[in-house]
Design a protein around this motif. Sequence first.
Motif, PDB file in Angstrom:
ATOM      1  N   MET A   1       0.839  -1.167   0.000  1.00 12.30           N
ATOM      2  CA  MET A   1       0.000   0.000   0.000  1.00 12.30           C
ATOM      3  C   MET A   1       0.891   1.239   0.000  1.00 12.30           C
ATOM      4  O   MET A   1       1.790   1.370   0.814  1.00 12.30           O
ATOM      5  CB  MET A   1      -0.895  -0.011   1.239  1.00 12.30           C
ATOM      6  N   ASN A   3       1.350   5.520   0.094  1.00 12.70           N
ATOM      7  CA  ASN A   3       0.726   6.622   0.821  1.00 12.70           C
ATOM      8  C   ASN A   3       1.388   7.938   0.447  1.00 12.70           C
ATOM      9  O   ASN A   3       2.452   7.961  -0.165  1.00 12.70           O
ATOM     10  CB  ASN A   3       0.793   6.379   2.333  1.00 12.70           C
ATOM     11  N   TYR A  46      -6.739   6.629  10.614  1.00 15.01           N
ATOM     12  CA  TYR A  46      -7.715   7.670  10.953  1.00 15.01           C
ATOM     13  C   TYR A  46      -7.032   8.880  11.585  1.00 15.01           C
ATOM     14  O   TYR A  46      -7.367  10.023  11.278  1.00 15.01           O
ATOM     15  CB  TYR A  46      -8.777   7.134  11.914  1.00 15.01           C
ATOM     16  N   ALA A  49      -5.184  10.802   8.870  1.00 11.38           N
ATOM     17  CA  ALA A  49      -6.152  11.509   8.027  1.00 11.38           C
ATOM     18  C   ALA A  49      -6.714  12.731   8.757  1.00 11.38           C
ATOM     19  O   ALA A  49      -6.829  13.819   8.176  1.00 11.38           O
ATOM     20  CB  ALA A  49      -7.274  10.558   7.614  1.00 11.38           C
ATOM     21  N   GLN A  54      -7.715  15.208   5.797  1.00 12.98           N
ATOM     22  CA  GLN A  54      -7.931  14.514   4.527  1.00 12.98           C
ATOM     23  C   GLN A  54      -8.692  13.225   4.815  1.00 12.98           C
ATOM     24  O   GLN A  54      -8.778  12.790   5.958  1.00 12.98           O
ATOM     25  CB  GLN A  54      -6.589  14.151   3.882  1.00 12.98           C
ATOM     26  N   SER A  55      -9.191  12.609   3.764  1.00 17.79           N
ATOM     27  CA  SER A  55      -9.805  11.291   3.937  1.00 17.79           C
ATOM     28  C   SER A  55      -8.702  10.231   3.907  1.00 17.79           C
ATOM     29  O   SER A  55      -7.616  10.464   3.356  1.00 17.79           O
ATOM     30  CB  SER A  55     -10.831  11.010   2.834  1.00 17.79           C
ATOM     31  N   ILE A  56      -8.989   9.094   4.482  1.00 16.93           N
ATOM     32  CA  ILE A  56      -8.022   7.984   4.452  1.00 16.93           C
ATOM     33  C   ILE A  56      -7.682   7.639   3.006  1.00 16.93           C
ATOM     34  O   ILE A  56      -6.524   7.400   2.671  1.00 16.93           O
ATOM     35  CB  ILE A  56      -8.573   6.762   5.210  1.00 16.93           C
ATOM     36  N   GLU A  57      -8.696   7.636   2.137  1.00 14.05           N
ATOM     37  CA  GLU A  57      -8.494   7.281   0.731  1.00 14.05           C
ATOM     38  C   GLU A  57      -7.592   8.273   0.007  1.00 14.05           C
ATOM     39  O   GLU A  57      -6.945   7.921  -0.981  1.00 14.05           O
ATOM     40  CB  GLU A  57      -9.832   7.189   0.002  1.00 14.05           C
ATOM     41  N   ASP A  58      -7.552   9.512   0.478  1.00 16.64           N
ATOM     42  CA  ASP A  58      -6.676  10.511  -0.135  1.00 16.64           C
ATOM     43  C   ASP A  58      -5.219  10.329   0.286  1.00 16.64           C
ATOM     44  O   ASP A  58      -4.313  10.790  -0.407  1.00 16.64           O
ATOM     45  CB  ASP A  58      -7.126  11.931   0.222  1.00 16.64           C
ATOM     46  N   ILE A  61      -3.148   4.696  -0.702  1.00 14.73           N
ATOM     47  CA  ILE A  61      -3.536   4.219  -2.017  1.00 14.73           C
ATOM     48  C   ILE A  61      -3.347   2.706  -2.073  1.00 14.73           C
ATOM     49  O   ILE A  61      -2.233   2.202  -1.987  1.00 14.73           O
ATOM     50  CB  ILE A  61      -2.695   4.892  -3.127  1.00 14.73           C
ATOM     51  N   TYR A  62      -4.480   2.011  -2.186  1.00  9.69           N
ATOM     52  CA  TYR A  62      -4.441   0.552  -2.259  1.00  9.69           C
ATOM     53  C   TYR A  62      -4.144   0.128  -3.685  1.00  9.69           C
ATOM     54  O   TYR A  62      -4.786   0.585  -4.626  1.00  9.69           O
ATOM     55  CB  TYR A  62      -5.772  -0.043  -1.804  1.00  9.69           C
ATOM     56  N   GLU A  63      -3.181  -0.740  -3.830  1.00  8.59           N
ATOM     57  CA  GLU A  63      -2.824  -1.273  -5.142  1.00  8.59           C
ATOM     58  C   GLU A  63      -3.032  -2.781  -5.111  1.00  8.59           C
ATOM     59  O   GLU A  63      -2.305  -3.489  -4.429  1.00  8.59           O
ATOM     60  CB  GLU A  63      -1.385  -0.944  -5.498  1.00  8.59           C
TER      61      GLU A  63
END
Length: 65
Positions: A1, A3, A46, A49, A54-58, A61-63
């Motif tokens: 993952m 980041n 969390y 973030a 920011q959001s966790i998704e921002d 980055i899951y690959e």
Amino acid sequence: MKNNIQQLRKEHQITQAQLADQLEVSRQTIIALEKGKYTASLLLAYRIAHFFNQSIEDIFIYEDQ
């Protein structure tokens, strides 16, 4: 993952040690996260973030491989 922690940290002009203090983790944890050698727990994700507003998704980055 992957980041964006290092990029966000530099944009906010804070050191690894300062970020570690704010998140209540070791500097080594921040180093490992930035290098992609450690995956944050959900709680730590969390907190990161929230710190960067920011959001966790921002940040993370899951690959799928």
